[in-house]
Motif scaffolding. Structure first.
Motif, PDB file in Angstrom:
ATOM      1  N   LEU A 185      -6.002   6.197   0.609  1.00 29.53           N
ATOM      2  CA  LEU A 185      -6.204   5.171   1.635  1.00 29.53           C
ATOM      3  C   LEU A 185      -5.590   5.613   2.961  1.00 29.53           C
ATOM      4  O   LEU A 185      -6.180   5.407   4.034  1.00 29.53           O
ATOM      5  CB  LEU A 185      -5.592   3.843   1.189  1.00 29.53           C
ATOM      6  CG  LEU A 185      -6.112   3.248  -0.126  1.00 29.53           C
ATOM      7  CD1 LEU A 185      -5.448   1.899  -0.388  1.00 29.53           C
ATOM      8  CD2 LEU A 185      -7.624   3.102  -0.119  1.00 29.53           C
ATOM      9  N   GLN A 186      -4.420   6.234   2.911  1.00 34.05           N
ATOM     10  CA  GLN A 186      -3.792   6.733   4.130  1.00 34.05           C
ATOM     11  C   GLN A 186      -4.658   7.775   4.821  1.00 34.05           C
ATOM     12  O   GLN A 186      -4.803   7.762   6.054  1.00 34.05           O
ATOM     13  CB  GLN A 186      -2.424   7.324   3.793  1.00 34.05           C
ATOM     14  CG  GLN A 186      -1.384   6.308   3.362  1.00 34.05           C
ATOM     15  CD  GLN A 186      -0.110   6.958   2.834  1.00 34.05           C
ATOM     16  OE1 GLN A 186      -0.106   8.151   2.513  1.00 34.05           O
ATOM     17  NE2 GLN A 186       0.958   6.191   2.751  1.00 34.05           N
ATOM     18  N   ASP A 187      -5.241   8.670   4.046  1.00 33.78           N
ATOM     19  CA  ASP A 187      -6.100   9.702   4.621  1.00 33.78           C
ATOM     20  C   ASP A 187      -7.318   9.086   5.305  1.00 33.78           C
ATOM     21  O   ASP A 187      -7.767   9.565   6.358  1.00 33.78           O
ATOM     22  CB  ASP A 187      -6.554  10.679   3.537  1.00 33.78           C
ATOM     23  CG  ASP A 187      -5.449  11.629   3.104  1.00 33.78           C
ATOM     24  OD1 ASP A 187      -4.452  11.745   3.835  1.00 33.78           O
ATOM     25  OD2 ASP A 187      -5.580  12.250   2.032  1.00 33.78           O
ATOM     26  N   VAL A 197       0.475   6.721  -6.446  1.00 36.12           N
ATOM     27  CA  VAL A 197       0.823   7.491  -5.241  1.00 36.12           C
ATOM     28  C   VAL A 197      -0.421   8.159  -4.667  1.00 36.12           C
ATOM     29  O   VAL A 197      -0.675   8.121  -3.457  1.00 36.12           O
ATOM     30  CB  VAL A 197       1.903   8.547  -5.561  1.00 36.12           C
ATOM     31  CG1 VAL A 197       2.111   9.476  -4.362  1.00 36.12           C
ATOM     32  CG2 VAL A 197       3.215   7.880  -5.930  1.00 36.12           C
ATOM     33  N   LEU A 198      -1.220   8.752  -5.544  1.00 37.83           N
ATOM     34  CA  LEU A 198      -2.446   9.411  -5.092  1.00 37.83           C
ATOM     35  C   LEU A 198      -3.425   8.404  -4.495  1.00 37.83           C
ATOM     36  O   LEU A 198      -4.120   8.700  -3.512  1.00 37.83           O
ATOM     37  CB  LEU A 198      -3.099  10.162  -6.249  1.00 37.83           C
ATOM     38  CG  LEU A 198      -2.278  11.302  -6.864  1.00 37.83           C
ATOM     39  CD1 LEU A 198      -3.058  11.949  -8.003  1.00 37.83           C
ATOM     40  CD2 LEU A 198      -1.905  12.335  -5.807  1.00 37.83           C
ATOM     41  N   ILE A 221       1.592 -11.665   2.234  1.00 34.55           N
ATOM     42  CA  ILE A 221       1.046 -11.701   0.872  1.00 34.55           C
ATOM     43  C   ILE A 221       1.917 -10.932  -0.121  1.00 34.55           C
ATOM     44  O   ILE A 221       1.480 -10.589  -1.211  1.00 34.55           O
ATOM     45  CB  ILE A 221      -0.403 -11.175   0.821  1.00 34.55           C
ATOM     46  CG1 ILE A 221      -0.476  -9.704   1.271  1.00 34.55           C
ATOM     47  CG2 ILE A 221      -1.315 -12.052   1.681  1.00 34.55           C
ATOM     48  CD1 ILE A 221      -1.852  -9.083   1.039  1.00 34.55           C
ATOM     49  N   GLY A 222       3.154 -10.651   0.280  1.00 33.74           N
ATOM     50  CA  GLY A 222       4.112 -10.098  -0.663  1.00 33.74           C
ATOM     51  C   GLY A 222       4.031  -8.614  -0.886  1.00 33.74           C
ATOM     52  O   GLY A 222       4.329  -8.134  -1.989  1.00 33.74           O
ATOM     53  N   MET A 223       3.656  -7.850   0.146  1.00 34.02           N
ATOM     54  CA  MET A 223       3.654  -6.400   0.000  1.00 34.02           C
ATOM     55  C   MET A 223       4.064  -5.739   1.310  1.00 34.02           C
ATOM     56  O   MET A 223       4.030  -6.365   2.382  1.00 34.02           O
ATOM     57  CB  MET A 223       2.280  -5.884  -0.442  1.00 34.02           C
ATOM     58  CG  MET A 223       1.182  -6.050   0.579  1.00 34.02           C
ATOM     59  SD  MET A 223      -0.398  -5.294   0.071  1.00 34.02           S
ATOM     60  CE  MET A 223       0.000  -3.542   0.169  1.00 34.02           C
ATOM     61  N   THR A 224       4.483  -4.499   1.220  1.00 35.84           N
ATOM     62  CA  THR A 224       4.848  -3.714   2.389  1.00 35.84           C
ATOM     63  C   THR A 224       3.628  -2.934   2.855  1.00 35.84           C
ATOM     64  O   THR A 224       2.958  -2.284   2.049  1.00 35.84           O
ATOM     65  CB  THR A 224       5.982  -2.732   2.044  1.00 35.84           C
ATOM     66  OG1 THR A 224       7.102  -3.467   1.552  1.00 35.84           O
ATOM     67  CG2 THR A 224       6.402  -1.935   3.269  1.00 35.84           C
ATOM     68  N   ALA A 225       3.313  -3.015   4.141  1.00 37.26           N
ATOM     69  CA  ALA A 225       2.194  -2.248   4.690  1.00 37.26           C
ATOM     70  C   ALA A 225       2.429  -0.770   4.408  1.00 37.26           C
ATOM     71  O   ALA A 225       3.529  -0.257   4.643  1.00 37.26           O
ATOM     72  CB  ALA A 225       2.062  -2.498   6.186  1.00 37.26           C
ATOM     73  N   ASP A 226       1.387  -0.068   3.929  1.00 36.46           N
ATOM     74  CA  ASP A 226       1.637   1.280   3.427  1.00 36.46           C
ATOM     75  C   ASP A 226       0.613   2.334   3.844  1.00 36.46           C
ATOM     76  O   ASP A 226       0.633   3.445   3.321  1.00 36.46           O
ATOM     77  CB  ASP A 226       1.737   1.267   1.896  1.00 36.46           C
ATOM     78  CG  ASP A 226       0.509   0.693   1.205  1.00 36.46           C
ATOM     79  OD1 ASP A 226      -0.475   0.370   1.908  1.00 36.46           O
ATOM     80  OD2 ASP A 226       0.529   0.554  -0.027  1.00 36.46           O
ATOM     81  N   LEU A 285      -4.873  -1.617  -9.093  1.00 36.80           N
ATOM     82  CA  LEU A 285      -3.476  -1.634  -8.697  1.00 36.80           C
ATOM     83  C   LEU A 285      -2.535  -1.762  -9.896  1.00 36.80           C
ATOM     84  O   LEU A 285      -1.350  -1.476  -9.790  1.00 36.80           O
ATOM     85  CB  LEU A 285      -3.210  -2.784  -7.714  1.00 36.80           C
ATOM     86  CG  LEU A 285      -3.930  -2.691  -6.374  1.00 36.80           C
ATOM     87  CD1 LEU A 285      -3.566  -3.871  -5.498  1.00 36.80           C
ATOM     88  CD2 LEU A 285      -3.591  -1.388  -5.663  1.00 36.80           C
ATOM     89  N   SER A 286      -3.055  -2.219 -11.041  1.00 38.34           N
ATOM     90  CA  SER A 286      -2.213  -2.395 -12.229  1.00 38.34           C
ATOM     91  C   SER A 286      -2.919  -1.851 -13.468  1.00 38.34           C
ATOM     92  O   SER A 286      -3.185  -2.594 -14.428  1.00 38.34           O
ATOM     93  CB  SER A 286      -1.877  -3.885 -12.405  1.00 38.34           C
ATOM     94  OG  SER A 286      -1.216  -4.393 -11.275  1.00 38.34           O
ATOM     95  N   PRO A 287      -3.236  -0.578 -13.491  1.00 32.77           N
ATOM     96  CA  PRO A 287      -3.937  -0.009 -14.642  1.00 32.77           C
ATOM     97  C   PRO A 287      -3.013   0.111 -15.847  1.00 32.77           C
ATOM     98  O   PRO A 287      -1.789   0.184 -15.714  1.00 32.77           O
ATOM     99  CB  PRO A 287      -4.373   1.367 -14.132  1.00 32.77           C
ATOM    100  CG  PRO A 287      -3.340   1.717 -13.108  1.00 32.77           C
ATOM    101  CD  PRO A 287      -2.962   0.418 -12.450  1.00 32.77           C
TER     102      PRO A 287
END
Length: 282
Positions: A97-99, A91-92, A148-153, A77-79
């Protein structure tokens, strides 16, 4: 027929495939292997032609505790790197994960979810992409990303309002509070609540076999049209079903249905053809 995977087991009985998450000691969290196996299993079962319904269930105390912590701590998540390239690669990653989560919607077969215990975070994304959801009385649902401090995506924000209504979805998302099985049934997130896990599995498998007795071409058409109508207006959706019927509405299944009614027997419908490139029995 039983197939073993890292995160799942698959058992096929007749026209129904029962896919179980199989890491109960780890609360069936969504590891890197999960994100690869789930869409591959759904695609394979849908492609066969002889499977008409998939039942997704789980093992242990909880359906799933959501994203595995290893995904957050692996550095993915933080490369390090040039910010523009790093950000666009993220984004990719999210689209990947969405797919994975969206794979049940792309299946030609009905996908039913049987949920016990906690359905947390990414697990809510997973079940909202299924066609039908059922729960045991101890089930609860949490959009845990908020906590946990994030938006479901990966799907919850896009699918949940259409299932439970905008106001209920906003309350679940903005508060991050758990929703009980009874409340979930009240608002339409699940179709029924069963007394315990055993009753849940038995009940959902019974529903699955009922659906499997219908024409698989009709099930496929119903799914395609319901999903299209969700995402488009009435006029476009009517055009879509007219186009579908121009190819799919043939006399074979209609004739068999009428003959079965006249003869007071269950209808017998032909399986779908395997998809191009599908492996027999895969």
């Amino acid at each position: 027929m039983t197939l073993m995977h890292t995160c799942f087991t698959v058992e096929i009985t007749g026209k129904v495939a029962h896919v179980q998450m199989s890491r109960p000691d780890e609360l069936n969290t969504m590891t890197a292997a999960f994100w690869e196996e789930w869409p591959a299993i759904v695609r394979s079962l849908s492609a066969r032609g002889d499977v008409r319904v998939i039942v997704l269930s789980s093992t242990g105390r909880h359906f799933s505790a959501g994203m595995d912590l290893s995904v957050f701590t692996s550095g993915a998540l933080s490369p390090a790197g040039e910010p523009g390239r790093v950000n666009m690669n993220r984004v990719l990653q999210v689209r990947h994960l969405q797919d994975s989560i969206s794979s049940p919607e792309r299946a030609r077969v009905a996908v039913l979810a049987a949920i016990q215990g906690g359905c947390i975070g990414g697990a809510v994304d997973m079940v909202t992409a299924c066609d039908l959801r059922y729960a045991s009385s101890d089930a609860y649902f949490v959009v845990h990303e908020t906590n946990i401090g994030m938006t479901a995506d990966v799907g919850t924000l896009q699918r949940l309002p259409g299932i439970v209504g905008d106001g209920v979805a906003r309350e679940m998302v903005l508060t991050g509070r758990p929703m009980s099985a009874d409340r979930a049934c009240e608002v339409g997130l699940v179709n029924a609540v069963f007394a315990d896990h055993d009753a849940l599995i038995a009940g959902v498998l019974e529903i699955a076999h009922e659906i499997a007795g219908k024409s698989p071409l009709v099930t496929w058409g119903n799914k395609e049209s319901l999903i299209y109508a969700r995402d488009h207006g009435v006029a476009d959706s009517l055009q879509q079903i007219a186009t579908w019927q121009s190819g799919a509405l043939q006399p074979g299944d209609l004739t068999e249905s009428l003959a079965a009614q006249a003869q007071k027997r269950p209808p017998v419908y032909a399986d779908l053809d395997p998809e191009p490139g599908a492996l027999p029995g895969a």
